[in-house]
Write a protein that holds these residues in place. Structure first.
Motif, PDB file in Angstrom:
ATOM      1  N   ALA A  89       0.812  -1.206   0.000  1.00 36.40           N
ATOM      2  CA  ALA A  89       0.000   0.000   0.000  1.00 36.40           C
ATOM      3  C   ALA A  89       0.849   1.262   0.000  1.00 36.40           C
ATOM      4  O   ALA A  89       0.437   2.298  -0.523  1.00 36.40           O
ATOM      5  CB  ALA A  89      -0.910   0.012   1.231  1.00 36.40           C
ATOM      6  N   CYS A  90       2.022   1.186   0.595  1.00 40.34           N
ATOM      7  CA  CYS A  90       2.866   2.378   0.736  1.00 40.34           C
ATOM      8  C   CYS A  90       3.699   2.620  -0.526  1.00 40.34           C
ATOM      9  O   CYS A  90       3.833   1.750  -1.387  1.00 40.34           O
ATOM     10  CB  CYS A  90       3.791   2.214   1.939  1.00 40.34           C
ATOM     11  SG  CYS A  90       2.936   2.310   3.531  1.00 40.34           S
ATOM     12  N   GLN A  91       4.256   3.804  -0.587  1.00 45.23           N
ATOM     13  CA  GLN A  91       5.107   4.157  -1.718  1.00 45.23           C
ATOM     14  C   GLN A  91       6.247   3.153  -1.858  1.00 45.23           C
ATOM     15  O   GLN A  91       6.939   2.845  -0.886  1.00 45.23           O
ATOM     16  CB  GLN A  91       5.701   5.546  -1.515  1.00 45.23           C
ATOM     17  CG  GLN A  91       4.695   6.681  -1.561  1.00 45.23           C
ATOM     18  CD  GLN A  91       5.339   8.018  -1.273  1.00 45.23           C
ATOM     19  OE1 GLN A  91       6.461   8.274  -1.688  1.00 45.23           O
ATOM     20  NE2 GLN A  91       4.622   8.878  -0.553  1.00 45.23           N
ATOM     21  N   ASN A  92       6.381   2.621  -3.047  1.00 47.32           N
ATOM     22  CA  ASN A  92       7.442   1.661  -3.343  1.00 47.32           C
ATOM     23  C   ASN A  92       7.404   0.435  -2.437  1.00 47.32           C
ATOM     24  O   ASN A  92       8.424  -0.225  -2.229  1.00 47.32           O
ATOM     25  CB  ASN A  92       8.817   2.342  -3.242  1.00 47.32           C
ATOM     26  CG  ASN A  92       8.944   3.537  -4.152  1.00 47.32           C
ATOM     27  OD1 ASN A  92       8.560   3.488  -5.319  1.00 47.32           O
ATOM     28  ND2 ASN A  92       9.462   4.640  -3.626  1.00 47.32           N
ATOM     29  N   GLY A  93       6.210   0.135  -1.902  1.00 38.49           N
ATOM     30  CA  GLY A  93       6.038  -1.052  -1.082  1.00 38.49           C
ATOM     31  C   GLY A  93       6.658  -0.981   0.293  1.00 38.49           C
ATOM     32  O   GLY A  93       6.807  -2.000   0.966  1.00 38.49           O
ATOM     33  N   SER A  94       7.004   0.239   0.751  1.00 37.31           N
ATOM     34  CA  SER A  94       7.683   0.386   2.031  1.00 37.31           C
ATOM     35  C   SER A  94       7.105   1.559   2.804  1.00 37.31           C
ATOM     36  O   SER A  94       7.148   2.695   2.336  1.00 37.31           O
ATOM     37  CB  SER A  94       9.190   0.595   1.807  1.00 37.31           C
ATOM     38  OG  SER A  94       9.864   0.732   3.032  1.00 37.31           O
TER      39      SER A  94
END
Length: 398
Positions: free
Chosen positions: A208-213
């Motif tokens: 869900a977060c930017q760039n998966g992190s």
């Protein structure tokens, strides 16, 4: 905006891949990101443990230069991404930042403002203030929900630190932001709750977060079910009434305050959404107020673009605590800032008629902010949303 369930992991548009949802907008000019939903079948619950979604952020007219000197901010496009959480329970490390010190309980608003800090008024009962509007003839306002944050910890019988699709690891960001919500980031002291957003190290892995992190941890308050997998009931829901919260938000680029309502629907088919406030930290003068209806394909905005708050003043609301209120009735929805009515929607045929839940939180560097070129520039910042109270009043026979 139209929502359509699709195969998990399938790319949904030119820019984003959603989990379990597709978001498209057919609404002219006021296009924006919508809250993604999860169409859960029994098997899908076992696969997608925490759903996917995002708060609805409606686009507005093209603004001029903002307080950070960024000019030419265009309207947001459609096709915003939802969010997801992994099935396995995982906890992000760290606790509420020690730099977010407890502050003394703020004084009530100025006595000249209707309803501010009063202990009752015409047509009211309950002893914790009164709405800034009179009750209907033969009725009186009664407090049906009140959290004053007078204790030393969050009262989880009233409020959850997670969103509606908590399957064990709380909730990650809305709209491709940076934050993962953690209960530790809600600190109650000296009569207020502090919802603290701080860097998270090591980051929390989530698509869900930017760039998966997720590189930030943050605090959230809601009246949702504590967990979505054990048949728990919503902590609080209501149909019609006056909602108000008094809080102090940070005027910092990259941070975003949201106070909003959704139907209490465990299938996540949220047909409407009421945004009491959506506030970009880069511009503390514009308090975006929106109603999304007809399965959130259409919307009404109380603002006429940026630097406009309907009938309410355009000024820096971050300098002190601000009272954001909403009067939801069968024939109207009206938005209030410090007891002053800003805008009103009156098409009774499309006003939500069923129970709704409350959500209040901060986001960090979401899609809207990046598209407007007012995203986070310093990833070491710690900021807090300080909440004095959350209240709901309903009308009962006098």
């Amino acid at each position: 905006m139209r929502l359509r369930a699709t195969k998990i992991g399938t790319p949904q548009n030119d820019d984003h891949a959603h989990i379990g949802t597709m978001i498209r907008s057919s609404h002219r000019r006021r296009r924006g990101r919508k809250l993604g939903v999860v169409a859960l079948a029994a098997a899908a619950v076992l696969i997608v443990a925490a759903g996917a979604g995002a708060v609805s952020l409606m686009a507005h007219d093209k603004p001029s230069a903002n307080s950070d000197g960024v000019s030419g901010l265009g309207p947001r496009s459609d096709g915003e991404s939802g969010s997801s959480s992994p099935a396995a329970s995982a906890s992000a490390s760290g606790s509420a930042s020690a730099s977010a010190s407890a502050s003394a309980r703020p004084a009530a608003g100025p006595s000249s403002t209707a309803g501010a800090g009063s202990t009752g008024g015409a047509g009211s009962t309950g002893g914790v203030g009164a709405p800034p509007i009179a009750a209907a003839a033969g009725k009186q306002w009664k407090v049906s929900f009140s959290e004053e944050f007078n204790g030393t910890s969050l009262d989880r019988s009233k409020l959850s630190p997670c969103f509606d699709w908590n399957y064990g690891d709380c909730t990650s960001t809305f709209n491709n932001g940076r934050e993962h919500y953690q209960p530790s980031q809600v600190v109650v002291s000296n009569g207020t709750a502090k919802l603290i957003a701080a860097p998270l190290n090591p980051p929390f892995s989530n698509s869900a977060c930017q760039n998966g992190s997720c590189t930030y941890k943050a605090g959230l308050l809601s009246t949702a079910r504590p967990t979505a997998s054990d048949g728990a009931k919503y902590l609080y829901s209501f149909t019609y009434g006056y909602v108000e919260s008094r809080f102090k938000f940070p005027a910092t680029r990259g941070f975003f305050t949201a106070f909003w309502m959704l139907p209490t629907d465990p299938t996540y088919k949220y047909r409407t959404e009421i945004d009491i406030l959506e506030q970009l930290g880069s511009d503390p003068t514009t308090m975006f107020m929106t109603y999304n209806y007809n399965n959130r394909e259409e919307s009404f905005s109380g603002n006429k673009g940026q630097y406009n708050n309907g009938r309410c003043a355009v000024k820096d609301y971050s300098k002190d605590f601000v009272r954001m209120g909403l009067d939801w009735q069968p024939d109207h929805i009206a938005w209030y800032i410090n007891g002053v009515e800003c805008a009103r929607f009156t098409d009774a045929s499309v006003i939500e008629k069923g129970p709704m839940q409350l959500i209040l939180h901060m986001m960090v560097d979401n899609d809207w902010q990046r598209r407007w070129n007012v995203g986070l520039t310093d990833p070491t910042l710690v900021r807090q949303l300080e909440v004095d109270y959350i209240r709901v009043y309903q009308q009962t026979p006098a």
